[in-house]
Design a protein around this motif. Structure first.
Motif, PDB file in Angstrom:
ATOM      1  N   GLY A 128       6.660  15.761  -3.764  1.00  0.00           N
ATOM      2  CA  GLY A 128       6.687  14.494  -4.500  1.00  0.00           C
ATOM      3  C   GLY A 128       5.306  13.891  -4.653  1.00  0.00           C
ATOM      4  N   LEU A 129       4.497  13.977  -3.610  1.00  0.00           N
ATOM      5  CA  LEU A 129       3.125  13.460  -3.676  1.00  0.00           C
ATOM      6  C   LEU A 129       2.290  14.280  -4.655  1.00  0.00           C
ATOM      7  CD1 LEU A 129       0.796  11.673  -2.632  1.00  0.00           C
ATOM      8  CD2 LEU A 129       0.512  13.298  -0.753  1.00  0.00           C
ATOM      9  N   SER A 149       9.874  11.034   4.579  1.00  0.00           N
ATOM     10  CA  SER A 149       9.786  10.151   3.409  1.00  0.00           C
ATOM     11  C   SER A 149       8.793   9.026   3.654  1.00  0.00           C
ATOM     12  CB  SER A 149      11.165   9.577   3.081  1.00  0.00           C
ATOM     13  OG  SER A 149      12.079  10.600   2.779  1.00  0.00           O
ATOM     14  N   ARG A 150       8.812   8.471   4.878  1.00  0.00           N
ATOM     15  CA  ARG A 150       7.871   7.385   5.174  1.00  0.00           C
ATOM     16  C   ARG A 150       6.428   7.880   5.034  1.00  0.00           C
ATOM     17  NH1 ARG A 150      10.034   5.699   9.454  1.00  0.00           N
ATOM     18  NH2 ARG A 150      10.918   3.741   8.724  1.00  0.00           N
ATOM     19  N   LYS A 151       6.156   9.080   5.507  1.00  0.00           N
ATOM     20  CA  LYS A 151       4.801   9.628   5.374  1.00  0.00           C
ATOM     21  C   LYS A 151       4.455   9.852   3.901  1.00  0.00           C
ATOM     22  CE  LYS A 151       5.362  13.200   8.031  1.00  0.00           C
ATOM     23  NZ  LYS A 151       5.038  14.490   8.657  1.00  0.00           N
ATOM     24  N   LYS A 152       5.400  10.420   3.157  1.00  0.00           N
ATOM     25  CA  LYS A 152       5.125  10.745   1.758  1.00  0.00           C
ATOM     26  C   LYS A 152       4.816   9.491   0.955  1.00  0.00           C
ATOM     27  CE  LYS A 152       8.585  11.655  -0.908  1.00  0.00           C
ATOM     28  NZ  LYS A 152       9.738  12.306  -1.546  1.00  0.00           N
ATOM     29  N   TYR A 153       5.640   8.462   1.122  1.00  0.00           N
ATOM     30  CA  TYR A 153       5.420   7.236   0.341  1.00  0.00           C
ATOM     31  C   TYR A 153       4.162   6.493   0.806  1.00  0.00           C
ATOM     32  CZ  TYR A 153      10.136   8.062  -1.397  1.00  0.00           C
ATOM     33  OH  TYR A 153      11.231   8.613  -1.994  1.00  0.00           O
ATOM     34  N   THR A 154       3.828   6.614   2.072  1.00  0.00           N
ATOM     35  CA  THR A 154       2.598   5.977   2.563  1.00  0.00           C
ATOM     36  C   THR A 154       1.371   6.666   1.980  1.00  0.00           C
ATOM     37  OG1 THR A 154       3.741   5.451   4.638  1.00  0.00           O
ATOM     38  CG2 THR A 154       1.358   5.230   4.619  1.00  0.00           C
ATOM     39  N   TRP A 155       1.402   8.012   1.886  1.00  0.00           N
ATOM     40  CA  TRP A 155       0.290   8.719   1.243  1.00  0.00           C
ATOM     41  C   TRP A 155       0.165   8.323  -0.231  1.00  0.00           C
ATOM     42  CZ3 TRP A 155      -3.391  10.580   3.907  1.00  0.00           C
ATOM     43  CH2 TRP A 155      -3.209  11.243   5.106  1.00  0.00           C
ATOM     44  N   LYS A 156       1.307   8.138  -0.886  1.00  0.00           N
ATOM     45  CA  LYS A 156       1.267   7.715  -2.298  1.00  0.00           C
ATOM     46  C   LYS A 156       0.604   6.340  -2.430  1.00  0.00           C
ATOM     47  CE  LYS A 156       5.233  10.222  -4.241  1.00  0.00           C
ATOM     48  NZ  LYS A 156       6.535  10.073  -4.937  1.00  0.00           N
ATOM     49  N   LEU A 157       0.962   5.426  -1.532  1.00  0.00           N
ATOM     50  CA  LEU A 157       0.343   4.094  -1.572  1.00  0.00           C
ATOM     51  C   LEU A 157      -1.164   4.180  -1.347  1.00  0.00           C
ATOM     52  CD1 LEU A 157       2.974   1.944   0.399  1.00  0.00           C
ATOM     53  CD2 LEU A 157       2.483   1.881  -2.049  1.00  0.00           C
ATOM     54  N   LEU A 158      -1.576   5.053  -0.454  1.00  0.00           N
ATOM     55  CA  LEU A 158      -3.007   5.207  -0.208  1.00  0.00           C
ATOM     56  C   LEU A 158      -3.710   5.722  -1.466  1.00  0.00           C
ATOM     57  CD1 LEU A 158      -5.430   5.177   1.691  1.00  0.00           C
ATOM     58  CD2 LEU A 158      -4.814   7.495   2.409  1.00  0.00           C
ATOM     59  N   GLU A 218       2.627  12.050  11.988  1.00  0.00           N
ATOM     60  CA  GLU A 218       2.898  10.654  11.653  1.00  0.00           C
ATOM     61  C   GLU A 218       1.729   9.750  12.067  1.00  0.00           C
ATOM     62  OE1 GLU A 218       7.440   9.580  12.020  1.00  0.00           O
ATOM     63  OE2 GLU A 218       6.890  10.955  13.650  1.00  0.00           O
ATOM     64  N   LYS A 219       1.217   9.984  13.275  1.00  0.00           N
ATOM     65  CA  LYS A 219       0.084   9.177  13.727  1.00  0.00           C
ATOM     66  C   LYS A 219      -1.126   9.373  12.811  1.00  0.00           C
ATOM     67  CE  LYS A 219       0.952   8.550  18.666  1.00  0.00           C
ATOM     68  NZ  LYS A 219       0.752   7.098  18.646  1.00  0.00           N
ATOM     69  N   LYS A 220      -1.376  10.615  12.414  1.00  0.00           N
ATOM     70  CA  LYS A 220      -2.519  10.875  11.540  1.00  0.00           C
ATOM     71  C   LYS A 220      -2.373  10.119  10.223  1.00  0.00           C
ATOM     72  CE  LYS A 220      -2.788  14.592   9.122  1.00  0.00           C
ATOM     73  NZ  LYS A 220      -2.903  15.995   8.655  1.00  0.00           N
ATOM     74  N   THR A 221      -1.175  10.123   9.661  1.00  0.00           N
ATOM     75  CA  THR A 221      -0.941   9.386   8.423  1.00  0.00           C
ATOM     76  C   THR A 221      -1.161   7.893   8.628  1.00  0.00           C
ATOM     77  OG1 THR A 221       0.697  11.039   7.738  1.00  0.00           O
ATOM     78  CG2 THR A 221       0.738   8.910   6.621  1.00  0.00           C
ATOM     79  N   GLY A 222      -0.590   7.348   9.698  1.00  0.00           N
ATOM     80  CA  GLY A 222      -0.738   5.916   9.949  1.00  0.00           C
ATOM     81  C   GLY A 222      -2.174   5.505  10.175  1.00  0.00           C
ATOM     82  N   TYR A 223      -2.905   6.255  11.000  1.00  0.00           N
ATOM     83  CA  TYR A 223      -4.301   5.910  11.279  1.00  0.00           C
ATOM     84  C   TYR A 223      -5.176   6.032  10.026  1.00  0.00           C
ATOM     85  CZ  TYR A 223      -3.980   5.380  16.357  1.00  0.00           C
ATOM     86  OH  TYR A 223      -3.718   4.908  17.611  1.00  0.00           O
ATOM     87  N   THR A 224      -4.932   7.076   9.242  1.00  0.00           N
ATOM     88  CA  THR A 224      -5.737   7.268   8.032  1.00  0.00           C
ATOM     89  C   THR A 224      -5.531   6.126   7.048  1.00  0.00           C
ATOM     90  OG1 THR A 224      -5.559   9.667   8.294  1.00  0.00           O
ATOM     91  CG2 THR A 224      -6.255   8.843   6.145  1.00  0.00           C
TER      92      THR A 224
END
Length: 914
Positions: free
Chosen positions: A9-10, A51-60, A87-93
């Protein structure tokens, strides 16, 4: 990256964005995706981790494209608290990029970061947390996490990758809160890391450079840092002598750890030349090795990256040599001459960056005693760079170099070259070029007639770039040298017969008017002198016309046959629109018709010689300012550290006794604080108690203040309270309002909020009560709370200012004697504007002497007592200063007599000589 590319999706979303053929299509696709993500996030707990990771990367990705993102912050923070690495890597980034150190949500993840910094956490998670703190860590995060970072740094069990990141993270936290870090405990562990593997040593040296640089700006430097010098020298020697035998993993295009070598050399520049013979020999051998291998390293076949790395090491080594030599600690003449020879080669290379650095470094080396003759051998090369180089930055450095290397032997040649270059010089370099020509011509003039000729050429070639300081200086020199006066007057007379810049008219008008009696001859009569000045009068500016009127009245005194004609001219300008011209015309008309010879003789007495004081020479001061600016530029990244708050110095003597009689605050302490441009400073200081403040002023009817109580004694200060008397002028509130205790060698703070209701003619006073060692003490303090703190700047044109000034009747004015003479009038004007929080009004073309006149406009704000903040009374104010060297006259006008008087009293309080 692998995680991101596996999210279909991303990947599809990024592909759609790239396919958009217009900005509008991209915008619509982003809005559609944001709407979809918002709907998905509303599911809350039902959203799975993927899904939370995917949508967070899209927002970034959307955020990086430049769109405002107002959703997803909480989801990113939740990812930080997750248990899996992805998950932590996505959140920290995401948080590292979308947050900044002042973001209000950072406090919500501080505890999660603290947990990840625990030494039991896997190293890869610790690295993520350290990177996050190093990117967005602020004051609050520094307060909460610095101990955890220090523990990871100093722990013997931490891996190299963690210690490297911990060094850089601690440097960021130190910049935000230097008072938090216990340097004496941390520094020895960091210094020990210099002998570790090269990657760790590089990070450790970076941290040491930041720490030492801070304490160099705010001495004293803790003695513990001196232990770093021998270790750094040994490491540098190892890198320089074992480069060919070292492991390839640490080589950059064949050069062993160039960044580590550079940091070693840069750290040594903060310390004096080593005193131990062993360290001296090691350092001299290492410097000689670096200089001797330069030719081999920078051969024509070398790659650009290798050449850049090698030259970076070499230039830092030259900086170290210059540092020692300028402090008189380095006496190896052979090495200094070798450095000069190398720089001579560099300024002749084709590579522009190396030429620039070579010229810049050579300009500093030339200031070292004994190196100038060697550097002067490169005069031809430097002149070529000045005339022919396509890069203007290199031409500027070549100009600096010529200025430094000029002396009695080559001054005429260099000045002639600069005058030739002036014809084709770019506009952005001309002002600096003209200034340096004028200084060199004065400094090395063997014949003052030659100096006058040079200045006349400057007036002809670049009159627009001649500052007032330059032509003022010409007049000073001519006035102080009787043998030069006639020549200068005749030279300016010939120049005025043709076309000349207005600055030349000013110089000629003054000199001819003052020394016209020495010019009289059969060919030059009073009529000739009047005609040559009068032909320029109609087209000159008001300030020049005022100066020419002064020259005319001097001519009338010397040549009586001109008096009738000049009387008509003075009468004509008695009604001129310009106040200065009008006043001069009236005064000169009265003098011209006066028959009292004694009065005339006293009025037209010869001007006395100017004091021969170099402090009055503004040209030399401007050169000193440029030199200081260059020193700052040379240091580059060294210790660009600022404190968020004014903290007390805790390095006071421990052997204090409490037999202290606390005196009241002095007028000097209050005045110094009112004059502060930063809005912060010390309100009160004694051997046992220090009070600092940081103010937020100039915003209207309300001002805020932080008060810092610093206890410098070995006993606690108890029951400390600050009591303001009742006043109808303002409402004062303190938080906390209860008495506080300040422990020994500690600091506490209070927050003060003031709402203004009426203009305050005097500062608000308070009584500070506290107990120290069983003794009760009272200290009377005046706070910097005066009417000017409640003024906001207001934009006003010169014409509007004059119109309002004439219409308003409530005026207050006085003359204020200054404690010290005004050195730089422009800086003084700026400080007056900042102190009164008013806007400077441009009076060019309206007043005759805008240089000595300062007009300000602002709006005073107050609230009615007992009403809301929205019920604000606003009153415009106008202030006019007439500046002199050691005093100024201030006049204030408003629509309220009380307001005008209060502002005048405040100005007097800020600047009056005590």
């Amino acid at each position: 990256l692998a995680t991101m590319t596996s999210m279909r999706g991303l990947t599809n979303f990024i592909t759609d964005i790239r396919k958009c053929s217009s900005k509008e299509l991209e915008h619509n696709r982003v809005l559609k995706e944001l709407s979809n993500i918002r709907n998905k996030f509303q599911k809350g707990a039902r959203l799975d981790a993927y899904s939370r990771k995917k949508y967070t990367w899209k927002l970034l990705y959307i955020y990086i494209l430049g769109y405002d993102v107002d959703i997803g912050h909480v989801e990113a923070m939740q990812l930080i608290t997750a248990k899996t690495y992805s998950e932590k890597k996505t959140g920290y980034t995401v948080c590292s990029i979308m947050f900044n150190e002042r973001h209000e949500l950072l406090t919500m993840i501080t505890q999660a970061i603290k947990n990840d910094l625990n030494k039991e956490t896997p190293e890869i998670i610790q690295c993520l947390a350290l990177s996050m703190v190093a990117n967005v860590g602020g004051r609050n995060m520094s307060d909460a996490l610095w101990k955890d970072v220090c523990l990871l740094l100093t722990s013997g069990t931490s891996k190299s990758i963690v210690r490297k990141k911990a060094c850089l993270c601690l440097l960021k936290l130190f910049k935000r809160a230097p008072d938090n870090i216990e340097v004496d405990a941390v520094a020895p562990k960091v210094i020990a890391m210099i002998g570790d593997e090269y990657g760790v040593a590089t990070s450790a040296l970076t941290l040491l450079i930041g720490l030492v640089g801070y304490y160099t700006q705010k001495p004293p430097v803790p003695p513990v840092f001196e232990d770093a010098v021998p270790k750094t020298i040994r490491l540098l020697q190892k890198l320089a002598f074992k480069a060919t035998r070292s492991h390839n993993d640490y080589k950059y295009y064949g050069t062993l750890c160039p960044w580590l070598q550079i940091r070693c050399l840069r750290l040594l520049q903060y310390f004096p030349f080593p005193s131990r013979d062993e360290d001296k020999k090691r350092l001299e051998d290492t410097i000689g090795k670096i200089l001797s291998t330069e030719k081999k390293k920078t051969s024509k076949g070398a790659k650009a990256n290798k050449s850049n790395a090698d030259h970076a090491i070499l230039f830092e080594c030259l900086n170290l040599i210059i540092h020692y030599a300028q402090n008189g600690e380095f006496h190896n003449r052979a090495m200094l001459e070798k450095a000069a020879a190398l720089l001579g080669r560099f300024v002749a290379l084709k590579e522009a960056n190396i030429r620039y650095l070579g010229l810049d470094c050579m300009a500093r080396l030339a200031k070292v005693e004994g190196t100038l003759p060697k550097i002067q051998e490169q005069l031809t090369t430097i002149q070529y760079s000045l005339h022919k180089d396509l890069d203007i930055s290199i031409r500027k450095r070549a100009l600096d170099m010529l200025f430094v290397m000029c002396d009695e032997s080559n001054a005429p040649k260099i000045i002639q070259e600069l005058l030739v270059f002036l014809h084709a010089a770019e506009y952005q370099i001309r002002e600096e070029l003209v200034l340096k020509i004028a200084i060199l011509a004065e400094r090395f003039a063997t014949d003052l007639r030659w100096y006058i000729d040079v200045i006349l050429k400057l007036l002809t070639l670049a009159g627009d770039y001649i500052s007032d300081d330059i032509w003022y200086r010409v007049i000073q020199i001519v006035t102080n040298n009787e043998r030069l006066q006639k020549y200068a007057a005749l030279t300016m007379y010939k120049a005025l017969e043709g076309k000349i810049h207005e600055n030349g008219i000013k110089v000629g008008g003054y000199i001819i008017g003052e020394f016209c009696d020495q010019m009289f001859s059969k060919k030059i009569t009073g009529r000739n002198l009047f005609n040559v000045l009068n032909r320029h009068f109609p087209t000159s500016s008001p300030s020049t016309q005022a100066l020419l009127l002064s020259a005319f009245v001097k001519l009338a005194n010397t040549f009586e046959d001109l008096r009738p004609e000049l009387s008509k001219l003075f009468s004509q300008y008695k009604v001129h629109a310009d106040v200065e011209i009008q006043q001069r015309a009236c005064e000169y008309s009265a003098i011209n018709s006066n028959v009292d010879e004694n009065l005339i003789e006293s009025v037209f007495e010869v001007m006395p010689a100017f004091e021969r004081d170099q402090s009055d020479n503004m040209l030399l001061k401007r050169v000193e300012t440029q030199s200081k600016r260059r020193i700052v530029e040379e240091k580059g990244e060294k210790a660009q550290i600022t404190e968020d708050e004014d903290e007390d110095d805790e390095d006071e003597d421990e052997d204090e006794e409490v037999e202290e009689v606390f005196e009241d605050q002095t007028k000097q302490e209050l005045q110094a604080l009112l004059q502060s441009a930063s809005g912060s400073g010390y309100l009160y200081s004694s051997p046992l108690l220090q009070i600092g403040v940081k103010m937020q002023v100039g915003t209207g009817h309300e001002m805020k203040m932080k008060i810092f109580y610093g206890n410098k004694s070995t006993l606690p200060i108890e029951e400390l309270s600050c009591s303001f008397g009742k006043t109808p002028d303002a409402t004062v509130s303190l938080v906390p309002n209860d008495p506080i205790t300040v422990e020994a060698k500690k600091q506490e703070r209070q927050f003060l909020r003031i709402q203004c209701h009426r203009p305050m003619a005097t500062p608000l006073g308070a009584v500070l009560r506290f107990t120290l060692g069983g003794e009760e003490n009272d200290v009377h303090i005046n706070f910097p709370i005066i009417v000017t703190q409640f003024i906001k700047s207001h934009l006003c044109s010169g014409k509007k200012f004059v119109e309002l000034w004439k219409s308003w009747t409530h005026e207050a004015k006085t003359i204020v004697d200054l404690a010290s003479n005004i050195e730089d009038i422009d800086s003084f004007k700026e400080s007056l504007s900042n102190q009164l929080h008013c806007k400077i009004v441009d009076m060019s073309g309206i007043v005759a002497k805008p240089k000595t006149v300062l007009c300000l406009a602002g709006i005073f704000e107050a609230t009615r007592k007992g009403t809301s903040n929205e019920d604000v009374l606003r009153m415009p104010i106008l202030v006019r200063f007439q500046l002199k060297r050691s005093a100024f006259q201030v006049a204030v006008k408003s629509q309220s007599g009380a307001l005008s008087s209060a502002i005048m009293a405040s100005v007097k309080l800020i600047h009056e000589k005590l």
